[in-house]
Design a protein around this motif. Structure first.
Motif, PDB file in Angstrom:
ATOM      1  N   PHE A 155       0.827  -1.207   0.000  1.00 28.64           N
ATOM      2  CA  PHE A 155       0.000   0.000   0.000  1.00 28.64           C
ATOM      3  C   PHE A 155       0.865   1.262   0.000  1.00 28.64           C
ATOM      4  CE2 PHE A 155      -3.679  -2.564   0.498  1.00 28.64           C
ATOM      5  CZ  PHE A 155      -4.763  -1.749   0.214  1.00 28.64           C
ATOM      6  N   ARG A 156       1.949   1.233   0.733  1.00 22.69           N
ATOM      7  CA  ARG A 156       2.850   2.396   0.708  1.00 22.69           C
ATOM      8  C   ARG A 156       3.446   2.580  -0.683  1.00 22.69           C
ATOM      9  NH1 ARG A 156       4.277   0.271   5.848  1.00 22.69           N
ATOM     10  NH2 ARG A 156       6.227  -0.639   5.060  1.00 22.69           N
ATOM     11  N   ILE A 165      -5.434   0.786  -5.841  1.00 23.20           N
ATOM     12  CA  ILE A 165      -5.222  -0.529  -5.234  1.00 23.20           C
ATOM     13  C   ILE A 165      -6.499  -0.989  -4.551  1.00 23.20           C
ATOM     14  CG2 ILE A 165      -4.206   0.528  -3.155  1.00 23.20           C
ATOM     15  CD1 ILE A 165      -2.474  -2.046  -2.899  1.00 23.20           C
ATOM     16  N   GLY A 166      -6.882  -2.230  -4.824  1.00 19.91           N
ATOM     17  CA  GLY A 166      -8.047  -2.830  -4.190  1.00 19.91           C
ATOM     18  C   GLY A 166      -7.629  -4.021  -3.360  1.00 19.91           C
ATOM     19  N   ILE A 167      -8.390  -4.304  -2.307  1.00 20.26           N
ATOM     20  CA  ILE A 167      -8.059  -5.416  -1.419  1.00 20.26           C
ATOM     21  C   ILE A 167      -9.304  -6.225  -1.103  1.00 20.26           C
ATOM     22  CG2 ILE A 167      -8.268  -3.927   0.634  1.00 20.26           C
ATOM     23  CD1 ILE A 167      -6.082  -5.702   1.932  1.00 20.26           C
ATOM     24  N   TYR A 168      -9.183  -7.543  -1.211  1.00 21.53           N
ATOM     25  CA  TYR A 168     -10.190  -8.461  -0.703  1.00 21.53           C
ATOM     26  C   TYR A 168      -9.689  -8.886   0.673  1.00 21.53           C
ATOM     27  CZ  TYR A 168     -13.111 -12.675  -0.322  1.00 21.53           C
ATOM     28  OH  TYR A 168     -13.994 -13.645   0.105  1.00 21.53           O
ATOM     29  N   ALA A 169     -10.325  -8.389   1.708  1.00 18.34           N
ATOM     30  CA  ALA A 169      -9.830  -8.544   3.081  1.00 18.34           C
ATOM     31  C   ALA A 169     -10.193  -9.916   3.638  1.00 18.34           C
ATOM     32  CB  ALA A 169     -10.368  -7.434   3.969  1.00 18.34           C
ATOM     33  N   ALA A 170      -9.590 -10.947   3.076  1.00 17.38           N
ATOM     34  CA  ALA A 170      -9.817 -12.321   3.511  1.00 17.38           C
ATOM     35  C   ALA A 170      -8.526 -13.115   3.317  1.00 17.38           C
ATOM     36  CB  ALA A 170     -10.952 -12.953   2.706  1.00 17.38           C
ATOM     37  N   PRO A 171      -8.261 -14.054   4.243  1.00 16.57           N
ATOM     38  CA  PRO A 171      -8.966 -14.276   5.502  1.00 16.57           C
ATOM     39  C   PRO A 171      -8.864 -13.046   6.406  1.00 16.57           C
ATOM     40  CG  PRO A 171      -6.928 -15.539   5.438  1.00 16.57           C
ATOM     41  CD  PRO A 171      -7.094 -14.958   4.081  1.00 16.57           C
ATOM     42  N   ALA A 172      -9.892 -12.806   7.178  1.00 11.86           N
ATOM     43  CA  ALA A 172     -10.056 -11.529   7.874  1.00 11.86           C
ATOM     44  C   ALA A 172      -8.935 -11.240   8.859  1.00 11.86           C
ATOM     45  CB  ALA A 172     -11.389 -11.510   8.609  1.00 11.86           C
ATOM     46  N   SER A 173      -8.481  -9.988   8.825  1.00  6.19           N
ATOM     47  CA  SER A 173      -7.508  -9.475   9.784  1.00  6.19           C
ATOM     48  C   SER A 173      -7.715  -7.972   9.864  1.00  6.19           C
ATOM     49  CB  SER A 173      -6.081  -9.804   9.331  1.00  6.19           C
ATOM     50  OG  SER A 173      -5.136  -9.429  10.314  1.00  6.19           O
ATOM     51  N   SER A 176      -5.112  -1.565   8.898  1.00  3.00           N
ATOM     52  CA  SER A 176      -4.657  -0.292   9.463  1.00  3.00           C
ATOM     53  C   SER A 176      -5.436   0.856   8.838  1.00  3.00           C
ATOM     54  CB  SER A 176      -3.167  -0.105   9.189  1.00  3.00           C
ATOM     55  OG  SER A 176      -2.939   0.098   7.805  1.00  3.00           O
ATOM     56  N   ASP A 177      -5.434   1.989   9.530  1.00  2.00           N
ATOM     57  CA  ASP A 177      -6.112   3.176   9.008  1.00  2.00           C
ATOM     58  C   ASP A 177      -5.506   3.598   7.676  1.00  2.00           C
ATOM     59  OD1 ASP A 177      -7.753   3.225  11.224  1.00  2.00           O
ATOM     60  OD2 ASP A 177      -6.596   4.763  12.279  1.00  2.00           O
ATOM     61  N   ASP A 178      -4.193   3.431   7.521  1.00  4.60           N
ATOM     62  CA  ASP A 178      -3.538   3.819   6.269  1.00  4.60           C
ATOM     63  C   ASP A 178      -4.061   3.001   5.091  1.00  4.60           C
ATOM     64  OD1 ASP A 178      -2.025   5.736   7.552  1.00  4.60           O
ATOM     65  OD2 ASP A 178      -0.228   4.482   7.724  1.00  4.60           O
ATOM     66  N   ILE A 179      -4.259   1.690   5.317  1.00  2.26           N
ATOM     67  CA  ILE A 179      -4.791   0.841   4.253  1.00  2.26           C
ATOM     68  C   ILE A 179      -6.216   1.234   3.914  1.00  2.26           C
ATOM     69  CG2 ILE A 179      -5.575  -1.511   3.734  1.00  2.26           C
ATOM     70  CD1 ILE A 179      -3.054  -2.554   5.067  1.00  2.26           C
ATOM     71  N   SER A 184      -8.585   1.932  -2.934  1.00  5.01           N
ATOM     72  CA  SER A 184      -9.603   2.350  -3.909  1.00  5.01           C
ATOM     73  C   SER A 184     -10.922   1.650  -3.614  1.00  5.01           C
ATOM     74  CB  SER A 184      -9.140   2.013  -5.327  1.00  5.01           C
ATOM     75  OG  SER A 184      -7.911   2.634  -5.626  1.00  5.01           O
ATOM     76  N   PHE A 185     -10.846   0.401  -3.180  1.00  2.93           N
ATOM     77  CA  PHE A 185     -12.035  -0.330  -2.741  1.00  2.93           C
ATOM     78  C   PHE A 185     -11.603  -1.488  -1.849  1.00  2.93           C
ATOM     79  CE2 PHE A 185     -10.861  -2.277  -6.801  1.00  2.93           C
ATOM     80  CZ  PHE A 185     -10.850  -3.628  -6.492  1.00  2.93           C
ATOM     81  N   ILE A 186     -12.538  -1.904  -0.994  1.00  2.78           N
ATOM     82  CA  ILE A 186     -12.323  -3.018  -0.074  1.00  2.78           C
ATOM     83  C   ILE A 186     -13.503  -3.972  -0.219  1.00  2.78           C
ATOM     84  CG2 ILE A 186     -12.041  -3.719   2.344  1.00  2.78           C
ATOM     85  CD1 ILE A 186     -11.121  -0.771   2.869  1.00  2.78           C
ATOM     86  N   VAL A 187     -13.217  -5.235  -0.411  1.00  6.85           N
ATOM     87  CA  VAL A 187     -14.248  -6.269  -0.433  1.00  6.85           C
ATOM     88  C   VAL A 187     -14.094  -7.095   0.840  1.00  6.85           C
ATOM     89  CG1 VAL A 187     -15.182  -8.269  -1.665  1.00  6.85           C
ATOM     90  CG2 VAL A 187     -14.224  -6.332  -2.953  1.00  6.85           C
ATOM     91  N   ALA A 188     -15.207  -7.368   1.512  1.00  3.99           N
ATOM     92  CA  ALA A 188     -15.143  -8.108   2.777  1.00  3.99           C
ATOM     93  C   ALA A 188     -16.387  -8.957   2.948  1.00  3.99           C
ATOM     94  CB  ALA A 188     -15.004  -7.141   3.948  1.00  3.99           C
ATOM     95  N   LYS A 189     -16.262 -10.008   3.729  1.00  6.02           N
ATOM     96  CA  LYS A 189     -17.416 -10.823   4.086  1.00  6.02           C
ATOM     97  C   LYS A 189     -18.170 -10.145   5.227  1.00  6.02           C
ATOM     98  CE  LYS A 189     -15.040 -15.132   2.887  1.00  6.02           C
ATOM     99  NZ  LYS A 189     -14.526 -16.427   3.397  1.00  6.02           N
ATOM    100  N   SER A 190     -19.484 -10.269   5.231  1.00  6.43           N
ATOM    101  CA  SER A 190     -20.304  -9.598   6.244  1.00  6.43           C
ATOM    102  C   SER A 190     -19.965 -10.078   7.650  1.00  6.43           C
ATOM    103  CB  SER A 190     -21.788  -9.814   5.959  1.00  6.43           C
ATOM    104  OG  SER A 190     -22.121 -11.195   6.033  1.00  6.43           O
ATOM    105  N   THR A 191     -19.568 -11.341   7.769  1.00  4.73           N
ATOM    106  CA  THR A 191     -19.260 -11.895   9.082  1.00  4.73           C
ATOM    107  C   THR A 191     -17.909 -11.425   9.619  1.00  4.73           C
ATOM    108  OG1 THR A 191     -18.406 -13.856   7.936  1.00  4.73           O
ATOM    109  CG2 THR A 191     -20.663 -13.960   8.770  1.00  4.73           C
ATOM    110  N   ASP A 192     -17.130 -10.720   8.784  1.00  4.19           N
ATOM    111  CA  ASP A 192     -15.765 -10.334   9.168  1.00  4.19           C
ATOM    112  C   ASP A 192     -15.605  -8.846   9.479  1.00  4.19           C
ATOM    113  OD1 ASP A 192     -14.952 -12.945   8.738  1.00  4.19           O
ATOM    114  OD2 ASP A 192     -14.176 -12.555   6.718  1.00  4.19           O
TER     115      ASP A 192
END
Length: 296
Positions: A155-156, A165-173, A176-179, A184-192
């Protein structure tokens, strides 16, 4: 959805692995033994999934990843090359085996155990080595099956180069605020959502990130906040849905639509359509559609 004549350049930094899928009647609990109906292997890893998906959808895909110097690694590399993915910076790691995921699939759902292996050796040095690809990238994609320090460095790098830059935030963790701020976009599961963003109601978290956070739920539905109202789109499979890799398929379809300068709503719809086609086949990659499938 409109498609321009350009061939977008997408650099994917992420995992490559083999998925070993056990089909059972139920998910075993502690001290429980169940019989599997079958054992099958599939090519996977979120990075490789997205590289192949975007390649099939008309992009020039460059994968930054690691595999082991073992038969699984050779299988992964051959498959990526066959899919026209640039693998010049998929490193054959001398110290670790190729990553594997052990999937117990039953009518109750899937239970997945991931062995990162070589994927956890993907480092900032690998990113720097491939800088020439980042310089021409229209978009960078990543996920969380590689070390978080590498994701943060990526990301830096993207910010320094002024790249989307796009991120699929899985497996969930936790991100950071910087990320979160630069993505540009974040994809995540509702349970995460609470794992990724901290405590708060789902709607509050989503509304805090208008047109940036896209939440996947159920077999194939996506919700987001457009700045004035919540939007919900669902594409239910007509037959049995295979859920492995649907988040990667959605992310890839969304990315392609975005790079062809479509409105966010159309990007979400296209991502859902790509995931819907992927759900027809077991495994993360077999059902990934080609751009020609949407031009008929």
């Amino acid at each position: 959805m409109k498609l321009s004549n350009t061939k977008p350049h997408i650099v994917i930094v992420g995992s490559s692995s083999i998925d070993l899928v056990l089909k059972t009647s139920k998910i075993p609990t502690a001290n429980d033994t169940v019989l599997a109906h079958s054992l099958k292997s599939f090519l996977g890893g979120k990075g490789a999934n997205q590289a192949i998906a975007t390649s099939r959808l008309g992009a020039q895909a460059y994968l930054i990843s690691r595999v082991g110097m073992d038969p699984f690694g050779q299988q992964v590399l051959r498959n990526l090359k066959d899919e026209d993915v640039n693998v010049a910076y998929v490193v054959e790691d001398e110290d670790e085996d190729t990553g594997t995921a052990y999937v117990t699939a039953s009518d109750e759902g899937n239970a997945i155990t991931v062995v990162p292996a070589a994927n956890y050796n993907v480092s900032p040095k690998d990113i720097d080595a491939a800088e020439k690809y980042f310089l021409t990238a229209d978009l960078i994609l990543t996920q969380l099956e590689i070390p978080m320090k590498t994701v943060e460095y990526l990301f830096r790098k993207a910010k320094k180069l002024g790249k989307k830059i796009g991120i699929y935030a899985a497996p969930a963790s936790r991100l950071s605020d910087d990320i979160v701020d630069y993505a540009s976009f974040i994809v995540a599961k509702s349970t995460d959502l609470e794992i990724i963003f901290g405590k708060g109601s789902h709607d509050d978290i989503i509304k805090h990130l208008p047109n940036k956070l896209f939440v996947r739920d159920g077999a194939n539905s996506t919700s987001y906040f457009d700045g004035s109202e919540m939007k919900y789109f669902r594409n239910n499979p007509q037959t049995e849905a295979h859920s492995m890799g649907l988040g990667d398929a959605f992310t890839s379809g969304f990315s392609i639509a975005l790079l062809h300068k479509n409105p966010i709503e159309d990007c979400v719809k296209f991502g859902n359509e790509v995931a819907l086609k992927a759900a027809d086949y077991r495994g993360s990659q077999k059902g990934l559609p080609y751009i020609e499938d949407f031009q008929k």
